[in-house]
Design a protein around this motif. Structure first.
Motif, PDB file in Angstrom:
ATOM      1  N   ALA B  62      40.560  49.700  46.740  1.00  0.00           N
ATOM      2  CA  ALA B  62      40.360  51.014  46.127  1.00  0.00           C
ATOM      3  C   ALA B  62      40.642  52.092  47.162  1.00  0.00           C
ATOM      4  O   ALA B  62      39.744  52.571  47.833  1.00  0.00           O
ATOM      5  CB  ALA B  62      38.937  51.134  45.590  1.00  0.00           C
ATOM      6  N   TYR B  63      41.902  52.421  47.295  1.00  0.00           N
ATOM      7  CA  TYR B  63      42.287  53.415  48.285  1.00  0.00           C
ATOM      8  C   TYR B  63      43.494  54.159  47.733  1.00  0.00           C
ATOM      9  O   TYR B  63      44.478  53.533  47.346  1.00  0.00           O
ATOM     10  CB  TYR B  63      42.629  52.720  49.606  1.00  0.00           C
ATOM     11  N   ARG B  73      42.801  55.561  37.839  1.00  0.00           N
ATOM     12  CA  ARG B  73      41.533  55.666  37.114  1.00  0.00           C
ATOM     13  C   ARG B  73      41.677  55.247  35.663  1.00  0.00           C
ATOM     14  O   ARG B  73      40.900  54.422  35.199  1.00  0.00           O
ATOM     15  CB  ARG B  73      40.967  57.079  37.224  1.00  0.00           C
ATOM     16  N   ALA B  76      42.098  51.512  35.618  1.00  0.00           N
ATOM     17  CA  ALA B  76      40.944  50.673  35.919  1.00  0.00           C
ATOM     18  C   ALA B  76      39.862  50.769  34.855  1.00  0.00           C
ATOM     19  O   ALA B  76      39.032  49.892  34.764  1.00  0.00           O
ATOM     20  CB  ALA B  76      40.372  51.072  37.278  1.00  0.00           C
ATOM     21  N   MET B  89      39.096  46.041  41.336  1.00  0.00           N
ATOM     22  CA  MET B  89      39.050  46.843  42.562  1.00  0.00           C
ATOM     23  C   MET B  89      37.997  46.294  43.513  1.00  0.00           C
ATOM     24  O   MET B  89      36.946  45.815  43.085  1.00  0.00           O
ATOM     25  CB  MET B  89      38.667  48.280  42.205  1.00  0.00           C
ATOM     26  N   PRO B  91      36.087  47.414  47.372  1.00  0.00           N
ATOM     27  CA  PRO B  91      35.970  48.611  48.210  1.00  0.00           C
ATOM     28  C   PRO B  91      36.499  48.472  49.633  1.00  0.00           C
ATOM     29  O   PRO B  91      36.728  49.480  50.275  1.00  0.00           O
ATOM     30  CB  PRO B  91      34.463  48.880  48.216  1.00  0.00           C
ATOM     31  N   SER B  96      40.126  42.323  49.734  1.00  0.00           N
ATOM     32  CA  SER B  96      41.157  42.562  48.726  1.00  0.00           C
ATOM     33  C   SER B  96      42.491  41.990  49.217  1.00  0.00           C
ATOM     34  O   SER B  96      42.662  41.707  50.397  1.00  0.00           O
ATOM     35  CB  SER B  96      41.288  44.064  48.480  1.00  0.00           C
TER      36      SER B  96
END
Lengths: 179, 216
Positions: B62-63, B73, B76, B89, B91, B96
């Motif tokens: 999530a970047y 957005r 997701a 996602m 963090p 990931s």
């Protein structure tokens, strides 16, 4: 707005002024009197908010213009205090003692225009440009395209195709004529 | 209608021609075990199984780097819901394996992206989103954004458009999953094998280099 402009003129000497809207006026003043004016407006006339601090490069006149935009939350009036400083070795007085958020604005102007604010913390600390060696990029004599061609490799663009010629070659003259 | 998938091409004047086209990924480097030589059919079958697992377990970091992150957005959340495809996602980079470079990259954020990419565990993929990652897009003459992402990081799937809609992103993920299942998406291997070439390019653009040579 007229009263406050008149009062500024009485206290701080000749100013350049323009009322843009009923609640927005612009005041031009010499750089030595700018910070005393800002202090007086904050302490005695309710302009307690520093909305913005920006710089403009007037390369033809050899000057930078600094603009402090102040807001008065009670009367909802705004005042733009403009001041022009010399373009060679530009320096201005800091207002970070009055508004702490001015530190970031002054850091950014220092990086983007090369205007220094002696006494402001974080001067010379990279804000966006890390390891920048060229002249400050927001100055108007900075050639962006030449910089990009020299330092930032890109992809070669595609061959330009003229639509009319292409359709004409491929489908004949009638390809694009509506008849 | 402009949104379509562009397969990454080898960079111009490019890196040493390495192993990018070659297919089987089943050499045990992911499972961490030394595999003894087996009959090819067994090895190939295992590679296919592993790739099937990998393709159905995409964890996106999530970047968001640029304006393209705004398209993530709706992707997701309920409108397009990428979890129905098995994509979710996470963090942190260490949890990931997909990095979406969404839009323009300032040189300052390129440094952070490189650092995050190198911290991700090893079968990992990059989805480059938007025109800016391909040729600079509308920021091609900006003093502070890069113009080609594949000089600095290995890109597996490009999604062009400015901005690509979430439907285009879904199509891009399906293409990525197809390529992983076929064993074609091995940009991470290309990065490891041509690390010198990538590091040289990165050091050219990042002038205050203070990264470690590689974050294992």
């Amino acid at each position: 707005m007229k009263e406050i402009l008149k009062e500024i003129e009485e206290r701080f000497g000749p100013i350049w002024e323009r009322v843009q809207r009923p609640k927005l006026a612009q005041v031009g003043i010499e750089p030595a009197k700018a910070v005393p004016l800002l202090t007086w407006l904050k302490e005695h006339r309710g302009y307690v908010t520093l909305v913005h601090l920006s710089a403009v490069d007037w390369i033809e006149q050899g000057e930078f213009q600094l603009t402090w935009l102040l807001g008065n939350p009670e009367t909802e009036e705004r005042l733009m205090i403009c001041s022009r400083i010399d373009r060679e070795n530009p320096a201005a007085e800091t207002v970070s003692g009055l508004w702490p958020q001015a530190v970031t604005y002054e850091q950014e102007i220092n990086e983007m225009f090369g205007v220094s604010f002696p006494g402001s913390p974080r001067q010379g600390v990279p804000f966006i440009l890390e390891g920048w060696k060229d002249i400050p990029p927001m100055r108007r004599d900075f050639d962006t395209v030449a910089f990009v061609e020299k330092h930032i490799p890109g992809r070669e663009g595609r061959k330009h195709i003229d639509t009319r010629t292409y359709i004409g070659e491929k489908f004949g003259e009638k390809g694009y004529l509506h008849d | 209608m402009d949104d379509k998938i562009v397969k990454p091409e080898p960079p111009l004047g490019g890196p040493p021609q390495g192993s990018r086209p070659h297919a089987p990924v089943g050499d045990g480097c992911f499972l961490g075990e030394e595999m003894k030589p087996q009959a090819p059919s067994y090895k190939e079958a295992l590679a296919r199984i592993k790739n099937w697992f990998r393709a159905n377990s995409l964890w996106v970091m999530a970047y968001g780097t640029g304006c393209g992150a705004i398209e993530l957005r709706p992707l997701a959340t309920a409108r397009f819901d990428m979890e129905r495809l098995g994509i979710a996602m996470r963090p942190t980079p260490r949890q990931s394996n997909v990095l979406i470079v969404s839009g323009y990259l300032a040189v300052k954020s390129l440094k952070r992206v490189i650092r995050s990419y190198e911290q991700m565990p090893s079968p990992k993929w990059i989805v480059a989103l938007g025109s800016c990652t391909i040729n600079g897009g509308m920021y091609w003459d900006s003093y502070n954004t890069i113009n080609r992402l594949d000089l600095y990081l290995p890109v597996d799937v490009y999604i062009n458009g400015c901005m690509p809609r979430p439907e285009a992103l879904v199509a891009g993920f399906q293409e990525l999953m197809r390529r992983i299942k076929k064993g074609e998406a091995d940009g991470w291997r290309h990065y490891m094998e041509n690390l010198d070439w990538y590091k040289e390019n990165q050091k050219k653009i990042i002038t205050d280099w203070d990264l470690p040579e590689y974050n294992w």
